[in-house]
Design a protein around this motif. Structure first.
Motif: not given
Length: 357
Positions: A195-196, A198-199, A202-203, A306, A348, A351-352
């Motif tokens: 998940r990290v 992928e973020w 995208e960022s 991150t 995470i 990110i959050d």
């Protein structure tokens, strides 16, 4: 007396006779010769060599298979050699060797620097608010000097490809992680890191400044001179240096710097906590000084922090693979079974927005 595991590992690190012959050719004969392994590091190996009335330092990769360019000591030598005539404090370089027949790998030799590395605790001579503040200022100001180096003038114009550096960082560390997972996922998986990844993909910021970057800049990779006030006299561990995005260096530094409000460290073996004491700058204050010193805004701070934690997780997973394959005797490596999942959770949180600057 039977050979212990530590003795066997040391034998894999260095052929004493071959190194002695090499140093005799390069430095001249010596009437005393001894080699001691420095055990505080966790990546490339560092050997202190007593050579007559001087001590030099040998740096080499760990034995066994390594991931791509993760332990490029000749690259480390090149950048330190190029920085000898700049105001970036680096050890004096002596010689590099790409003949793996001598000690089983590439290696280089540098002079020993006198001082203290603040790894687990502060020094008593720095235990005042003024000196604690100065440690943070020295750390940030030296990073700024690295980023201000005219890399073309010092001969590093071909040292990297600064265009697209940040995007490549995300991809490179994903690949390093996948290399580690080839072995470690048989033992336990860390799905949160996908998940990290992928973020981050995208960022990625669409553009960034272009400078010399250290790649592993943090408090325990610098040295402070004896005495007070704090004076930073050496920057070490340049193996990840290249031309790229200076904000990645700042994000990496911040990932190791702790504020009083922070939760327990994800990797207590690597994360000192003494900078949570009164007098040390906060992360935000470090950023503000860097921005003032360089006239560069630290944009996309959540991405860079991150990315730093993701890289830490990838390094930890590579350590864990080497442990599982029997290619390290570092007692920290087996702990990565638990520490890497904790780092994934920290990434995470950033990110959050649950772990703010």
């Amino acid at each position: 007396m039977p050979e212990t595991g530590r003795d066997e590992y040391f034998r894999r690190l260095v052929d004493m006779d071959a190194l002695e012959a090499f140093l005799t050719d390069e430095l001249g004969p010596a009437n005393t010769y001894d080699v001691e392994r420095h055990t505080a590091g966790h990546s490339n190996e560092t050997l202190f060599v007593e050579w007559g009335d001087r001590t030099v330092v040998v740096r080499r990769p760990p034995p066994g298979e390594t991931a791509d360019t993760a332990h490029d000591v000749l690259r480390e030598f090149r950048v330190m050699d190029a920085l000898q005539r700049t105001d970036v404090p680096v050890p004096e370089t002596v010689v590099a060797c790409d003949d793996e027949a001598i000690i089983g790998s590439d290696f280089y030799v540098m002079e020993l620097v006198d001082g203290d590395v603040l790894r687990e605790a502060e020094r008593e001579r720095f235990a005042s608010q003024e000196h604690r503040q100065r440690i943070g200022e020295e750390l940030v100001d030296t990073l700024a000097r690295i980023h201000e180096v005219d890399y073309e003038t010092v001969g590093l114009d071909d040292f990297g490809r600064p265009d697209g550096y940040t995007e490549r960082q995300v991809d490179r560390w994903r690949q390093q992680l996948e290399w580690a997972f080839e072995r470690t996922e048989d033992d336990r998986a860390v799905p949160e890191l996908h998940r990290v990844s992928e973020w981050l993909q995208e960022s990625v910021p669409s553009s960034h400044p272009q400078t010399l970057v250290h790649g592993d800049y943090k408090l325990d990779n610098v040295m402070f001179a004896p005495g007070a006030p704090p004076e930073l006299v050496g920057v070490f561990d340049w193996e990840m240096a290249t031309l790229g995005d200076p904000r990645a260096d700042l994000g990496w530094l911040l990932s190791y710097w702790r504020d009083a409000k922070d939760p327990e460290p994800s990797v207590p073996e690597l994360e000192a906590t003494f900078m949570q004491r009164e007098g040390y700058p906060t992360r935000r204050e470090l950023v503000e000084r860097y921005e003032e010193r360089t006239d560069t805004e630290f944009e996309h701070e959540r991405f860079y922090r991150t990315l730093a934690v993701y890289k830490l997780a990838a390094l930890g997973e590579m350590f864990y693979r080497r442990y599982l394959e029997g290619n390290s005797d570092d007692p920290m490596y087996p702990l990565m079974a638990e520490r890497v999942p904790a780092l994934a959770d920290r990434a995470i949180r950033i990110i959050d927005g649950e772990e703010p600057l």
